[in-house]
Scaffold this active site. Structure first.
Site, short mmCIF file in Angstrom:
data_model
loop_
_atom_site.label_atom_id
_atom_site.label_comp_id
_atom_site.label_asym_id
_atom_site.label_seq_id
_atom_site.Cartn_x
_atom_site.Cartn_y
_atom_site.Cartn_z
N HIS A 67 70.59 37.05 -102.16
CA HIS A 67 71.68 37.97 -101.83
C HIS A 67 73.02 37.24 -101.88
CE1 HIS A 67 69.65 41.69 -100.51
NE2 HIS A 67 68.61 40.86 -100.52
N PRO A 68 74.05 37.93 -102.37
CA PRO A 68 75.38 37.33 -102.42
C PRO A 68 76.07 37.40 -101.07
CG PRO A 68 75.49 39.55 -103.26
CD PRO A 68 74.03 39.28 -102.96
N SER A 84 74.85 45.38 -105.99
CA SER A 84 75.72 44.73 -105.02
C SER A 84 77.19 45.06 -105.26
CB SER A 84 75.53 43.21 -105.04
OG SER A 84 74.26 42.88 -104.52
N GLU A 87 77.74 48.56 -103.91
CA GLU A 87 77.65 48.59 -102.45
C GLU A 87 78.87 47.94 -101.79
OE1 GLU A 87 72.82 48.40 -102.92
OE2 GLU A 87 73.89 46.58 -102.33
N GLN A 88 79.26 46.76 -102.28
CA GLN A 88 80.39 46.07 -101.67
C GLN A 88 81.72 46.76 -101.99
OE1 GLN A 88 80.70 41.86 -101.31
NE2 GLN A 88 78.50 41.53 -101.57
N PHE A 119 74.38 35.99 -94.90
CA PHE A 119 74.37 37.13 -93.99
C PHE A 119 74.07 38.38 -94.80
CE2 PHE A 119 76.67 40.69 -92.02
CZ PHE A 119 76.12 40.67 -90.75
N VAL A 123 75.28 47.56 -96.21
CA VAL A 123 76.67 48.02 -96.13
C VAL A 123 76.80 49.53 -96.29
CG1 VAL A 123 77.65 45.81 -96.85
CG2 VAL A 123 77.17 47.54 -98.57
#
Length: 171
Positions: A67-68, A84, A87-88, A119, A123
């Protein structure tokens, strides 16, 4: 794509379609390809969850490490995977102000240093303030409880991704 199509396509195509449901971990989809047909998106999600939960500690750690960082350099450079990125970007994490970026970077570094993986939070279910509050709270966790929470979040992310792929209510 529809579930009936997923049930009929080749193993290679199945892995191609579902390989990123669990971040950069196509082994999860590959492990369930021979368990088709799935009668619901929920049964597909459960099968994927069982593979992850039954994997060895090294595989779980590799999954978490795939995961980033949230709001990290990769997000700013547009170098995240498709899921990702979407989502981000919903929360603007790829375009944080300098001070916000510094806060996220400091929290990412502290978390990574303490636990050895990024972490992870779903999100889709929080806002930016919720992420920061969870960061701070979870930095207080013991290693075992945080590993459990990170895996729980990974499953939530996968469920949201399946929901988006199949246009269904929560699996």
């Amino acid at each position: 794509m529809h579930l009936d199509e997923i049930n009929r396509i080749s193993v290679d195509d199945f892995v191609l379609e579902l390989g990123e449901v669990y971040e950069s971990s196509p082994w999860v989809a590959e492990s369930i390809a021979d368990h088709r047909p799935f009668d619901s998106v929920e049964s597909l999600a459960v099968a994927m969850r069982h593979v992850v939960d039954g994997s060895d500690p090294g595989q779980k750690l590799a999954l978490l490490r795939a995961h980033p960082d949230l709001g990290g350099k990769l997000a700013r450079r547009g170098k995240l995977g498709a899921h990702s990125t979407q989502e981000q970007s919903r929360l603007g994490l790829e375009r944080l102000e300098e001070e916000e970026f510094r806060v996220f970077s400091d929290l990412n570094s502290a978390y990574q240093q303490k636990f050895g993986f990024p972490f992870i939070i779903c999100v889709a279910l929080v806002d930016k303030a919720g992420i920061l509050a969870a960061f701070r709270k979870r930095l207080e966790h013991a290693e075992a409880s945080e590993l459990s929470e990170a895996l729980r979040q990974v499953h939530l992310i996968a469920e949201q991704r399946l929901k988006a792929m199949f246009g269904t209510p929560d699996p």
